[in-house]
Scaffold this motif. Structure first.
Motif, PDB file in Angstrom:
ATOM      1  N   ARG A  45       0.864  -1.186   0.000  1.00 14.75           N
ATOM      2  CA  ARG A  45       0.000   0.000   0.000  1.00 14.75           C
ATOM      3  C   ARG A  45       0.891   1.223   0.000  1.00 14.75           C
ATOM      4  NH1 ARG A  45      -1.716   4.803   2.969  1.00 14.75           N
ATOM      5  NH2 ARG A  45      -0.714   3.789   4.735  1.00 14.75           N
ATOM      6  N   VAL A  46       0.727   2.096  -0.983  1.00 14.76           N
ATOM      7  CA  VAL A  46       1.555   3.291  -1.132  1.00 14.76           C
ATOM      8  C   VAL A  46       0.642   4.514  -1.128  1.00 14.76           C
ATOM      9  CG1 VAL A  46       3.212   4.516  -2.576  1.00 14.76           C
ATOM     10  CG2 VAL A  46       3.267   2.013  -2.456  1.00 14.76           C
ATOM     11  N   PRO A  47       0.876   5.512  -0.235  1.00 12.97           N
ATOM     12  CA  PRO A  47       0.065   6.735  -0.246  1.00 12.97           C
ATOM     13  C   PRO A  47       0.619   7.762  -1.231  1.00 12.97           C
ATOM     14  CG  PRO A  47       1.551   6.764   1.617  1.00 12.97           C
ATOM     15  CD  PRO A  47       1.792   5.449   0.920  1.00 12.97           C
ATOM     16  N   HIS A  48      -0.184   8.787  -1.525  1.00 13.81           N
ATOM     17  CA  HIS A  48       0.253   9.886  -2.363  1.00 13.81           C
ATOM     18  C   HIS A  48       1.121  10.859  -1.556  1.00 13.81           C
ATOM     19  CE1 HIS A  48      -3.278   8.424  -4.612  1.00 13.81           C
ATOM     20  NE2 HIS A  48      -2.722   8.961  -5.676  1.00 13.81           N
ATOM     21  N   GLU A  49       1.811  11.742  -2.263  1.00 13.48           N
ATOM     22  CA  GLU A  49       2.569  12.791  -1.578  1.00 13.48           C
ATOM     23  C   GLU A  49       1.632  13.856  -1.029  1.00 13.48           C
ATOM     24  OE1 GLU A  49       5.548  14.327  -4.138  1.00 13.48           O
ATOM     25  OE2 GLU A  49       6.688  12.460  -4.253  1.00 13.48           O
ATOM     26  N   VAL A  50       0.536  14.091  -1.741  1.00  6.41           N
ATOM     27  CA  VAL A  50      -0.494  15.034  -1.295  1.00  6.41           C
ATOM     28  C   VAL A  50      -1.811  14.275  -1.246  1.00  6.41           C
ATOM     29  CG1 VAL A  50      -1.718  17.173  -1.805  1.00  6.41           C
ATOM     30  CG2 VAL A  50       0.723  16.991  -2.326  1.00  6.41           C
ATOM     31  N   LEU A  51      -2.530  14.392  -0.143  1.00  5.84           N
ATOM     32  CA  LEU A  51      -3.785  13.664   0.018  1.00  5.84           C
ATOM     33  C   LEU A  51      -4.780  14.101  -1.058  1.00  5.84           C
ATOM     34  CD1 LEU A  51      -5.418  11.664   1.766  1.00  5.84           C
ATOM     35  CD2 LEU A  51      -6.223  13.629   3.089  1.00  5.84           C
ATOM     36  N   GLU A 104      -6.227   7.778  14.236  1.00  8.81           N
ATOM     37  CA  GLU A 104      -5.993   8.537  15.460  1.00  8.81           C
ATOM     38  C   GLU A 104      -4.724   9.379  15.330  1.00  8.81           C
ATOM     39  OE1 GLU A 104      -5.879   5.714  18.630  1.00  8.81           O
ATOM     40  OE2 GLU A 104      -7.994   5.175  18.466  1.00  8.81           O
ATOM     41  N   GLU A 105      -4.504  10.202  16.350  1.00  7.32           N
ATOM     42  CA  GLU A 105      -3.333  11.087  16.421  1.00  7.32           C
ATOM     43  C   GLU A 105      -3.246  11.970  15.178  1.00  7.32           C
ATOM     44  OE1 GLU A 105       0.289   9.065  17.758  1.00  7.32           O
ATOM     45  OE2 GLU A 105      -0.975   7.329  18.264  1.00  7.32           O
ATOM     46  N   VAL A 106      -4.382  12.526  14.821  1.00  2.00           N
ATOM     47  CA  VAL A 106      -4.441  13.417  13.656  1.00  2.00           C
ATOM     48  C   VAL A 106      -3.884  14.778  14.032  1.00  2.00           C
ATOM     49  CG1 VAL A 106      -5.967  14.519  11.983  1.00  2.00           C
ATOM     50  CG2 VAL A 106      -6.426  12.174  12.735  1.00  2.00           C
ATOM     51  N   ALA A 107      -3.010  15.317  13.199  1.00  2.00           N
ATOM     52  CA  ALA A 107      -2.400  16.623  13.447  1.00  2.00           C
ATOM     53  C   ALA A 107      -2.328  17.396  12.134  1.00  2.00           C
ATOM     54  CB  ALA A 107      -0.997  16.461  14.034  1.00  2.00           C
ATOM     55  N   SER A 108      -2.320  18.728  12.249  1.00  2.00           N
ATOM     56  CA  SER A 108      -2.220  19.589  11.070  1.00  2.00           C
ATOM     57  C   SER A 108      -1.005  20.504  11.210  1.00  2.00           C
ATOM     58  CB  SER A 108      -3.491  20.430  10.892  1.00  2.00           C
ATOM     59  OG  SER A 108      -3.689  21.273  12.024  1.00  2.00           O
ATOM     60  N   VAL A 109      -0.423  20.854  10.072  1.00  4.43           N
ATOM     61  CA  VAL A 109       0.760  21.718  10.034  1.00  4.43           C
ATOM     62  C   VAL A 109       0.435  22.912   9.148  1.00  4.43           C
ATOM     63  CG1 VAL A 109       3.208  21.865   9.479  1.00  4.43           C
ATOM     64  CG2 VAL A 109       2.240  19.692  10.273  1.00  4.43           C
ATOM     65  N   GLY A 164      -0.654  21.082   5.890  1.00  4.35           N
ATOM     66  CA  GLY A 164      -0.189  19.702   6.005  1.00  4.35           C
ATOM     67  C   GLY A 164      -0.935  18.964   7.107  1.00  4.35           C
ATOM     68  N   GLU A 165      -0.947  17.636   7.027  1.00  5.82           N
ATOM     69  CA  GLU A 165      -1.635  16.847   8.040  1.00  5.82           C
ATOM     70  C   GLU A 165      -1.013  15.460   8.142  1.00  5.82           C
ATOM     71  OE1 GLU A 165      -5.726  16.312   6.971  1.00  5.82           O
ATOM     72  OE2 GLU A 165      -5.271  16.381   4.846  1.00  5.82           O
ATOM     73  N   SER A 166      -1.306  14.802   9.238  1.00 10.46           N
ATOM     74  CA  SER A 166      -0.795  13.459   9.466  1.00 10.46           C
ATOM     75  C   SER A 166      -1.782  12.686  10.323  1.00 10.46           C
ATOM     76  CB  SER A 166       0.575  13.503  10.149  1.00 10.46           C
ATOM     77  OG  SER A 166       0.461  14.060  11.455  1.00 10.46           O
ATOM     78  N   GLY A 167      -1.697  11.377  10.253  1.00  4.99           N
ATOM     79  CA  GLY A 167      -2.586  10.526  11.040  1.00  4.99           C
ATOM     80  C   GLY A 167      -2.097   9.090  11.020  1.00  4.99           C
ATOM     81  N   LYS A 168      -2.453   8.335  12.038  1.00  3.76           N
ATOM     82  CA  LYS A 168      -2.061   6.933  12.149  1.00  3.76           C
ATOM     83  C   LYS A 168      -3.303   6.053  12.069  1.00  3.76           C
ATOM     84  CE  LYS A 168       2.080   7.746  14.977  1.00  3.76           C
ATOM     85  NZ  LYS A 168       2.779   7.436  16.245  1.00  3.76           N
ATOM     86  N   LEU A 169      -3.219   4.999  11.239  1.00  2.00           N
ATOM     87  CA  LEU A 169      -4.321   4.061  11.087  1.00  2.00           C
ATOM     88  C   LEU A 169      -4.034   2.818  11.924  1.00  2.00           C
ATOM     89  CD1 LEU A 169      -6.954   3.114   9.730  1.00  2.00           C
ATOM     90  CD2 LEU A 169      -5.556   2.196   7.870  1.00  2.00           C
ATOM     91  N   TYR A 170      -4.973   2.508  12.821  1.00  6.51           N
ATOM     92  CA  TYR A 170      -4.841   1.342  13.688  1.00  6.51           C
ATOM     93  C   TYR A 170      -5.924   0.325  13.359  1.00  6.51           C
ATOM     94  CZ  TYR A 170      -1.660   3.997  16.715  1.00  6.51           C
ATOM     95  OH  TYR A 170      -0.607   4.708  17.209  1.00  6.51           O
ATOM     96  N   ARG A 171      -5.546  -0.950  13.412  1.00 11.04           N
ATOM     97  CA  ARG A 171      -6.508  -2.042  13.345  1.00 11.04           C
ATOM     98  C   ARG A 171      -6.812  -2.472  14.786  1.00 11.04           C
ATOM     99  NH1 ARG A 171      -4.488  -6.842   9.951  1.00 11.04           N
ATOM    100  NH2 ARG A 171      -5.585  -5.787   8.227  1.00 11.04           N
ATOM    101  N   GLU A 207       3.186  16.802   3.755  1.00  8.86           N
ATOM    102  CA  GLU A 207       3.821  18.083   4.031  1.00  8.86           C
ATOM    103  C   GLU A 207       2.910  19.234   3.599  1.00  8.86           C
ATOM    104  OE1 GLU A 207       7.589  18.250   2.177  1.00  8.86           O
ATOM    105  OE2 GLU A 207       8.504  16.717   3.467  1.00  8.86           O
ATOM    106  N   PRO A 208       2.984  20.364   4.322  1.00  9.90           N
ATOM    107  CA  PRO A 208       2.180  21.512   3.905  1.00  9.90           C
ATOM    108  C   PRO A 208       2.683  22.074   2.583  1.00  9.90           C
ATOM    109  CG  PRO A 208       3.661  22.122   5.680  1.00  9.90           C
ATOM    110  CD  PRO A 208       3.769  20.638   5.538  1.00  9.90           C
ATOM    111  N   VAL A 209       1.787  22.614   1.817  1.00  8.29           N
ATOM    112  CA  VAL A 209       2.126  23.252   0.536  1.00  8.29           C
ATOM    113  C   VAL A 209       2.115  24.768   0.758  1.00  8.29           C
ATOM    114  CG1 VAL A 209       1.458  23.575  -1.872  1.00  8.29           C
ATOM    115  CG2 VAL A 209       1.124  21.350  -0.753  1.00  8.29           C
TER     116      VAL A 209
END
Length: 408
Positions: A221-227, A284-289, A315-322, A341-343
């Motif tokens: 599973r590969v995410p994008h650089e920008v959501l 969880e642990e969602v944060a914005s920059v 910018g934003e970040s988050g952790k996905l938990y099962r 990363e923020p643009v």
């Protein structure tokens, strides 16, 4: 010695001449006995063949099969809908069925399924070959045209599902995915169901959310650089020439993907044995920059002008938990940590200097002519002795006295 050999040869021939007819007679009598034997208290596929010989039973069952083939199977799917399947998908072996009967009782017809013929009936249907074959054989062996798939789904249930509004390209991939089966250890690869990466990317995000709530292992599973817009944080999946989405069935039982076409939406279900424990996924642990503001200069813009050449994006970040919940408590497994990363916002301003202002002649104020009477505060008037604003002493004036003698 030669005479002894000759005598032995003659004796052997005599024995054969006597025994062969005897063996043939025994076989004939045995076959005749079997042919003339009749069945007692025996039914095949519900057809009573009691009192019939084998030849008579063959004719009776063959006619029953011909009558049975006049109407198609009615297969009731797991979702309650009905599907008609032609009788050409099954064949019967009447001889072997009768040969296997050794005592009174009820017996099914020996039935065989032709999977190549049944495959077209199952296209774009929410069923798999292994789901249909056992109940179809069971019904056909009893000459029963009604097939209910629920009879084989007693141990199966929908363990995970998701609903999506598909584009035509996504719908095509989902239709090919319908009925896909995963035995223990098998892998699911999204790119094997289509080549349109733009359609597979949002589909991959939805499937990632589905499998995140199962014990299946996420292999790739590969995410994008920008959501991307419209994709939920934590479930981002990028599908391109070098990226894929793949999972593996880590359970000991098989699972199947069932796709239900409900018009404008399609529902994808994972069907199989219930998991040990309840599974869900959480971000969880969602944060914005915050993004930065960057100013650039360009001589291509008119003097004094500016424009936003790139909009800023936080910018934003988050952790996905099962999350797995059992009677013993809750366990957590980190599936992914996504960081975007923020643009920065880029504002381009003109580097052309503004032209100097045009010269302006000074304006000299003018005033109207004034007189002494008009300006009592004029300091240029000479003081001739008294300030007319000073209070003057009173002056005695001679007033002629009135006289009574005056003659008018």
């Amino acid at each position: 010695m030669k005479q002894y050999g000759m005598h032995f040869f003659i004796l052997t021939c005599l024995v054969l001449l006597v025994s062969l007819p005897t063996i043939g007679l025994v076989n004939y009598l045995d076959a005749s006995a079997k042919t003339s034997a009749t069945y007692k208290d025996t039914r095949v596929a519900g057809i009573n063949i009691s009192g019939m010989t084998k030849e008579e039973a063959v004719v009776r069952l063959d006619n029953a099969v011909k009558d049975f083939a006049n109407a198609p199977f009615t297969v009731t799917l797991v979702d309650g809908t009905a599907l008609e399947v032609g009788k050409d998908v099954v064949s019967f072996n009447i001889d072997d069925t009768l040969e296997a009967i050794s005592e009174p009782g009820d017996y099914p017809l020996i039935t065989t399924i032709d999977e190549e013929r049944i495959a077209p009936y199952l296209e774009n249907q929410p069923v798999t070959m292994t789901m249909v074959t056992p109940p179809l054989v069971a019904s056909a062996s009893k000459l029963d045209s009604n097939v209910a798939l629920e009879m084989v789904a007693e141990e199966n249930e929908v363990v995970a599902s998701m609903t999506i509004s598909p584009t035509p390209a996504m719908r095509s991939a989902l239709e090919r995915m319908n009925g896909f089966e995963m035995d223990a250890g098998d892998m699911f690869s999204l790119k094997s169901f289509g080549e349109d990466f733009e359609a597979l990317t949002p589909l991959g995000s939805s499937l990632y959310k589905l499998f995140a709530a199962t014990p299946f292992k996420v292999l790739e599973r590969v995410p994008h650089e920008v959501l991307p817009s419209g994709i939920e944080l934590g479930y981002d999946v990028k599908i391109d020439a070098g990226s894929n989405f793949a999972v593996q069935n880590t359970e000991q039982s098989p699972y199947a993907i069932i796709v239900l076409d409900e018009g404008n939406v399609m529902t994808v279900q994972l069907l199989g044995k219930a998991f040990v424990g309840a599974y869900e996924s959480r971000v969880e642990e969602v944060a914005s920059v915050p993004y930065q503001n960057v100013i650039r200069f360009s001589p291509s813009l008119p003097a004094g002008s500016s424009s936003v050449t790139q909009s800023g994006q936080t910018g934003e970040s988050g952790k996905l938990y099962r999350i797995r919940v059992t009677e013993a408590g809750e366990t957590r497994e980190l599936l992914g940590f996504d960081f975007y990363e923020p643009v920065p916002e880029i504002v381009t301003k003109s580097s052309v200097p503004l032209p100097p202002p045009e010269p302006v002649e000074p304006i000299i104020p003018t005033f109207p002519d004034e007189t002494l009477d008009d300006d009592p505060f004029n300091d240029d008037i000479e003081d001739d002795g008294l300030n007319e604003f000073e209070e003057q002493p009173p002056v005695d004036e001679d007033v002629p006295a009135s006289s009574e003698e005056a003659v008018g």
